[in-house]
Design an enzyme around this catalytic site. Structure first.
Site, PDB file in Angstrom:
ATOM      1  N   LYS A 129       0.836  -1.204   0.000  1.00  0.00           N
ATOM      2  CA  LYS A 129       0.000   0.000   0.000  1.00  0.00           C
ATOM      3  C   LYS A 129       0.875   1.261   0.000  1.00  0.00           C
ATOM      4  CE  LYS A 129      -2.588   3.187   2.424  1.00  0.00           C
ATOM      5  NZ  LYS A 129      -2.460   3.934   3.666  1.00  0.00           N
TER       6      LYS A 129
ATOM      7  N   ASP B   2      -6.810   1.716   1.297  1.00  0.00           N
ATOM      8  CA  ASP B   2      -6.749   1.909   2.749  1.00  0.00           C
ATOM      9  C   ASP B   2      -8.074   1.452   3.349  1.00  0.00           C
ATOM     10  OD1 ASP B   2      -8.565   3.907   2.150  1.00  0.00           O
ATOM     11  OD2 ASP B   2      -7.577   5.430   3.369  1.00  0.00           O
TER      12      ASP B   2
END
Length: 219
Positions: free
Chosen positions: A121, A139
């Site tokens: 991420k 997220d």
């Protein structure tokens, strides 16, 4: 509504609400962005934006960062949480960047993900926001909304990212993932959620999610 119509509705609504989209984390170059994203794990962007000026005043590049001890870094970043791991990661990746990449942030996933404390991420955010490479970092907000909207089964972020990339056009990824984050914070939060204000979920949301919400409201 077909799935494609739902996707189009989401894109149109987000473009209307967020014609200009601010970058959540303050930074001035790929290195400061990488450090800010690393610090934001299990913390809030607001808190990170308060701490990074203090850190970057002393060290805003890997050469200055390695002059600090892990303990000194930790002392500065303590308020963002998980400071022992993050301080070790910041020091370690700065050292590795100098040794392997002449102090520059590499513009590829494999290299970024080889750094300590940098996961997929974080690498995706850097690729997207620092190098403008199409990416769809997932997220908690994106994960929650993709499930609420019936676009993914929500089992894990890896699956959610695959589903998002399959559904949305590649040229929109870099803007869209930020629009969804802002929308999630403002209109579709995990706590204190008001369906009446959440126009997207209200219009195209997963039936079970809406029914659960209404049941809780009636209690």
């Amino acid at each position: 509504m077909t799935k494609q119509e739902k996707v189009d509705f989401v894109i149109e609504t987000l473009n209307r609400i967020y014609p200009q989209i601010p970058i959540p984390l303050d930074h001035k170059d790929p290195y400061t962005l990488l450090i800010a994203v690393l610090l934001s794990a299990q913390s809030t962007d607001v808190r990170v934006n308060k701490i990074t000026p203090l850190l970057f005043e002393i060290a805003d590049n890997p050469y200055d960062m390695v002059k600090l001890t892990v303990e000194e870094i930790r002392e500065i970043i303590k308020p963002v949480g998980l400071s022992p791991m993050k301080a070790k990661g910041i020091h370690g990746l700065s050292k590795m960047m100098i040794e392997k990449y002449n102090g520059q942030v590499p513009a590829n996933y494999e290299a970024l993900e080889s750094f300590p404390a940098v996961g997929h991420k974080t690498a995706s955010v850097v690729m997207s926001q620092a190098f403008n490479v199409p990416a769809f970092p997932v997220d908690t907000h994106i994960h929650r909304l993709m499930y609420r909207w019936g676009f993914t089964n929500g089992k894990n972020v890896v699956q959610t990212e695959k589903d998002a990339k399959r559904l949305f056009p590649i040229d929109l990824w870099n803007t869209l993932h930020l629009q969804i984050i802002w929308y999630g914070r403002q209109y579709s939060p995990a706590r204190g959620w008001n369906l009446e204000k959440d126009i997207i979920t209200k219009t195209i949301g997963r039936k079970t999610v809406i029914n659960d919400y209404l049941k809780k409201k009636r209690r």
